[in-house]
Design a protein around this motif. Sequence first.
Motif, PDB file in Angstrom:
ATOM      1  N   ARG A  24       0.889  -1.209   0.056  1.00  0.00           N
ATOM      2  CA  ARG A  24      -0.132  -0.086   0.001  1.00  0.00           C
ATOM      3  C   ARG A  24       0.883   1.244   0.076  1.00  0.00           C
ATOM      4  O   ARG A  24       0.454   2.095  -0.684  1.00  0.00           O
ATOM      5  CB  ARG A  24      -1.114  -0.016   1.236  1.00  0.00           C
ATOM      6  N   ALA A  25       2.004   1.413   0.944  1.00  0.00           N
ATOM      7  CA  ALA A  25       2.731   2.510   0.882  1.00  0.00           C
ATOM      8  C   ALA A  25       3.388   2.762  -0.538  1.00  0.00           C
ATOM      9  O   ALA A  25       3.635   3.775  -0.994  1.00  0.00           O
ATOM     10  CB  ALA A  25       3.914   2.137   1.767  1.00  0.00           C
ATOM     11  N   ALA A  26       3.835   1.312  -1.360  1.00  0.00           N
ATOM     12  CA  ALA A  26       4.275   1.785  -2.653  1.00  0.00           C
ATOM     13  C   ALA A  26       3.376   2.071  -3.537  1.00  0.00           C
ATOM     14  O   ALA A  26       3.600   3.235  -4.380  1.00  0.00           O
ATOM     15  CB  ALA A  26       4.869   0.483  -2.951  1.00  0.00           C
ATOM     16  N   VAL A  27       2.143   1.731  -3.592  1.00  0.00           N
ATOM     17  CA  VAL A  27       1.129   2.253  -4.353  1.00  0.00           C
ATOM     18  C   VAL A  27       0.799   3.594  -4.126  1.00  0.00           C
ATOM     19  O   VAL A  27       0.582   4.526  -5.036  1.00  0.00           O
ATOM     20  CB  VAL A  27      -0.115   1.342  -3.937  1.00  0.00           C
ATOM     21  N   ASP A  28       0.795   4.009  -2.890  1.00  0.00           N
ATOM     22  CA  ASP A  28       0.450   5.534  -2.588  1.00  0.00           C
ATOM     23  C   ASP A  28       1.638   6.432  -3.116  1.00  0.00           C
ATOM     24  O   ASP A  28       1.355   7.640  -2.979  1.00  0.00           O
ATOM     25  CB  ASP A  28       0.092   5.533  -1.070  1.00  0.00           C
ATOM     26  N   THR A  29       2.544   5.932  -3.293  1.00  0.00           N
ATOM     27  CA  THR A  29       3.709   6.906  -3.808  1.00  0.00           C
ATOM     28  C   THR A  29       4.051   6.687  -5.279  1.00  0.00           C
ATOM     29  O   THR A  29       5.017   6.809  -5.485  1.00  0.00           O
ATOM     30  CB  THR A  29       5.003   6.517  -3.136  1.00  0.00           C
ATOM     31  N   GLY A  30       3.030   6.004  -5.930  1.00  0.00           N
ATOM     32  CA  GLY A  30       2.922   5.887  -7.339  1.00  0.00           C
ATOM     33  C   GLY A  30       3.587   4.533  -7.920  1.00  0.00           C
ATOM     34  O   GLY A  30       3.685   4.428  -9.111  1.00  0.00           O
ATOM     35  N   TYR A  31       3.705   3.496  -7.312  1.00  0.00           N
ATOM     36  CA  TYR A  31       4.007   2.182  -7.930  1.00  0.00           C
ATOM     37  C   TYR A  31       3.137   1.618  -8.476  1.00  0.00           C
ATOM     38  O   TYR A  31       2.020   1.435  -8.174  1.00  0.00           O
ATOM     39  CB  TYR A  31       4.457   1.266  -6.487  1.00  0.00           C
ATOM     40  N   ARG A  32       3.159   1.523  -9.912  1.00  0.00           N
ATOM     41  CA  ARG A  32       2.224   0.713 -10.993  1.00  0.00           C
ATOM     42  C   ARG A  32       3.122  -0.236 -11.750  1.00  0.00           C
ATOM     43  O   ARG A  32       3.513   0.430 -12.795  1.00  0.00           O
ATOM     44  CB  ARG A  32       1.822   2.010 -11.722  1.00  0.00           C
ATOM     45  N   PRO A  33       3.056  -1.295 -11.335  1.00  0.00           N
ATOM     46  CA  PRO A  33       3.757  -2.358 -12.296  1.00  0.00           C
ATOM     47  C   PRO A  33       3.051  -2.582 -13.719  1.00  0.00           C
ATOM     48  O   PRO A  33       1.972  -2.565 -13.731  1.00  0.00           O
ATOM     49  CB  PRO A  33       3.852  -3.733 -11.488  1.00  0.00           C
ATOM     50  N   ALA A  34       4.095  -2.590 -14.693  1.00  0.00           N
ATOM     51  CA  ALA A  34       3.609  -2.855 -16.108  1.00  0.00           C
ATOM     52  C   ALA A  34       2.834  -4.045 -16.204  1.00  0.00           C
ATOM     53  O   ALA A  34       2.049  -4.597 -16.700  1.00  0.00           O
ATOM     54  CB  ALA A  34       4.517  -2.682 -17.070  1.00  0.00           C
ATOM     55  N   ALA A  35       3.503  -5.031 -15.548  1.00  0.00           N
ATOM     56  CA  ALA A  35       2.844  -6.577 -15.437  1.00  0.00           C
ATOM     57  C   ALA A  35       1.427  -6.612 -14.975  1.00  0.00           C
ATOM     58  O   ALA A  35       0.654  -7.372 -15.491  1.00  0.00           O
ATOM     59  CB  ALA A  35       3.687  -7.351 -14.610  1.00  0.00           C
ATOM     60  N   VAL A  36       0.872  -5.710 -14.276  1.00  0.00           N
ATOM     61  CA  VAL A  36      -0.489  -5.657 -14.018  1.00  0.00           C
ATOM     62  C   VAL A  36      -1.376  -5.264 -15.026  1.00  0.00           C
ATOM     63  O   VAL A  36      -2.479  -6.040 -15.248  1.00  0.00           O
ATOM     64  CB  VAL A  36      -1.056  -4.556 -12.869  1.00  0.00           C
ATOM     65  N   ILE A  37      -1.132  -4.452 -15.823  1.00  0.00           N
ATOM     66  CA  ILE A  37      -1.713  -4.067 -16.852  1.00  0.00           C
ATOM     67  C   ILE A  37      -1.808  -5.224 -17.978  1.00  0.00           C
ATOM     68  O   ILE A  37      -2.820  -5.398 -18.537  1.00  0.00           O
ATOM     69  CB  ILE A  37      -1.240  -2.740 -17.536  1.00  0.00           C
ATOM     70  N   ALA A  38      -0.776  -5.830 -18.056  1.00  0.00           N
ATOM     71  CA  ALA A  38      -0.796  -6.966 -18.980  1.00  0.00           C
ATOM     72  C   ALA A  38      -1.630  -7.912 -18.697  1.00  0.00           C
ATOM     73  O   ALA A  38      -2.323  -8.598 -19.293  1.00  0.00           O
ATOM     74  CB  ALA A  38       0.912  -7.443 -19.045  1.00  0.00           C
ATOM     75  N   HIS A  39      -1.459  -8.328 -17.306  1.00  0.00           N
ATOM     76  CA  HIS A  39      -2.471  -9.367 -16.814  1.00  0.00           C
ATOM     77  C   HIS A  39      -3.933  -9.036 -16.969  1.00  0.00           C
ATOM     78  O   HIS A  39      -4.705  -9.824 -17.641  1.00  0.00           O
ATOM     79  CB  HIS A  39      -2.262  -9.530 -15.363  1.00  0.00           C
TER      80      HIS A  39
END
Length: 114
Positions: A24-39
Amino acid sequence: MPACDICDAPPGPDAKRFTADRLRAAVDTGYRPAAVIAHYRSLAGRLGLDLGDDHWYGEWVAQVRQDRTDWLLCQPCWTGLKGHLERPDTGQFAGAPPVSPPRRRWFGRWRRQR
């Protein structure tokens, strides 16, 4: 059989667990992995959905913010997460939609949650 919670690949022997708070801390600071979109794109293609990346990032961010369980990540995914967490700047990930902080209603007013 276990799978990586980000890319859905077999985790392998180098897999690591991360707490929900850390993700959650990573997501709140902008973490957006490209693998999520591919999935999400592959799932949407099977269902015949044509939704933009902003929608899928929003869905994933909502899922991360609600989840309270540990995340199992394969080596490429945890390397990306660790790289994000160790960055000196916690700026916005290129191409990701802006992060809006969660809000809470407090005595009839909305305020930002800290």
